[in-house]
Design an enzyme around this catalytic site. Structure first.
Site, PDB file in Angstrom:
ATOM      1  N   TYR A 279      -1.566  -1.148  10.286  1.00 14.73           N
ATOM      2  CA  TYR A 279      -1.672  -1.260   8.832  1.00 14.73           C
ATOM      3  C   TYR A 279      -0.451  -0.643   8.161  1.00 14.73           C
ATOM      4  CZ  TYR A 279      -3.578  -0.894   4.110  1.00 14.73           C
ATOM      5  OH  TYR A 279      -3.776  -0.998   2.747  1.00 14.73           O
TER       6      TYR A 279
ATOM      7  N   SER B 273       0.859  -1.191   0.000  1.00 12.67           N
ATOM      8  CA  SER B 273       0.000   0.000   0.000  1.00 12.67           C
ATOM      9  C   SER B 273       0.889   1.232   0.000  1.00 12.67           C
ATOM     10  CB  SER B 273      -0.897   0.017   1.237  1.00 12.67           C
ATOM     11  OG  SER B 273      -1.534   1.275   1.395  1.00 12.67           O
TER      12      SER B 273
END
Length: 269
Positions: free
Chosen positions: A175, A161
């Site tokens: 995350y 990401s």
């Protein structure tokens, strides 16, 4: 040296991105980015694509929908957040296939909470699925990938990401850490697995409308206004990146993270 690794041979442009005859596994393949990639691999000629997801009903439904389009897609529901789950999925693939050409480690989770309240459960759930799973599933499938690599490079694609590259203002600590770790782990895995003709890379998506990114899904216009390209990502953007890395076109790209974000990370500075 096999023909797949010889220097100086030429491949016709229409074959560079072909996945004719390849067999792939996409984790988290029932929806969102995983489904985009699974569909793209099939459209690029993949012989068969296995998709896995924790929710069996959704996984089965996606596979059935892709079969209705004329593709060979098989659902293998599994929870790969544990080593046991990863090895179990690998064993199910081994029962069906003598080799595996492409592995896409896409299954992921996110968790947001204020710093002072961030729970251990939100840390462990995210890190186990986003960082531990790609390593141990690749480890469990190493023999099948190496078998495929005897003929031509096998491919492992880790889905990271942009939040692992630049800082998102949201308090998604586990995350961001897991995706940054996955990007670095991709480099370390790539150095080792290239010895077996297995090419490892990563993709770092930006804003794509998905269940994971509900902001991009539900407020696309607002998100697009903050993207230099002026829009959120669409299926073809993600499919194209995955096809490139999975195909002959990406054989000499090793340990790289391909950023697919419409320019967001460079605008963050």
């Amino acid at each position: 040296m096999s023909s797949s690794t010889q220097v100086g041979t030429q491949t016709a442009p229409h074959d560079l991105f072909s996945l004719q005859g390849r067999v792939a596994l996409v984790t988290g393949g029932s929806r969102g980015i995983g489904r985009m990639i699974a569909t793209g691999l099939l459209q690029a000629g993949a012989k068969r694509v296995y998709i896995s997801a924790r929710k069996a009903e959704a996984c089965d439904a996606t596979a059935a929908a892709l079969r209705d389009e004329g593709f060979d897609c098989i659902s293998l529901p599994a929870d790969v957040s544990s080593v046991e789950g990863a090895r179990g999925l690998a064993a199910r693939i081994a029962e069906r296939e003598p080799a595996l050409d492409i592995l896409v480690n896409n299954a992921g989770a996110a968790w947001g909470a204020p710093f002072a309240e961030f729970p251990e459960g939100g840390w462990d759930k995210v890190v186990d699925l986003n960082l531990k799973s790609p390593f141990f599933l690749t480890q469990a499938l190493h023999e099948l990938l190496a078998k495929a690599a005897e003929l031509r490079p096998a491919k492992v694609i880790n889905i990271a990401s942009i939040d692992g590259i630049s800082v998102n203002p949201l308090e998604t600590y586990s995350y961001a850490a897991s995706k940054a770790g996955l990007i670095h782990m991709t480099k370390r895995m790539a150095l080792r697995l290239i010895e077996n003709n297995i090419v490892v890379n990563a993709i770092a998506p930006g804003a794509f409308a998905s269940e994971m990114n509900k902001v991009a899904r539900d407020h696309g216009d607002e998100v697009a206004a903050r993207v230099p390209a002026g829009r959120v990502g669409v299926d073809e953007d993600m499919a194209g990146a995955a096809i490139y890395l999975a195909s002959r076109a990406g054989d000499y790209v090793v340990g790289t993270t391909l950023v697919v974000d419409g320019g967001v990370t460079i605008s963050r500075g």
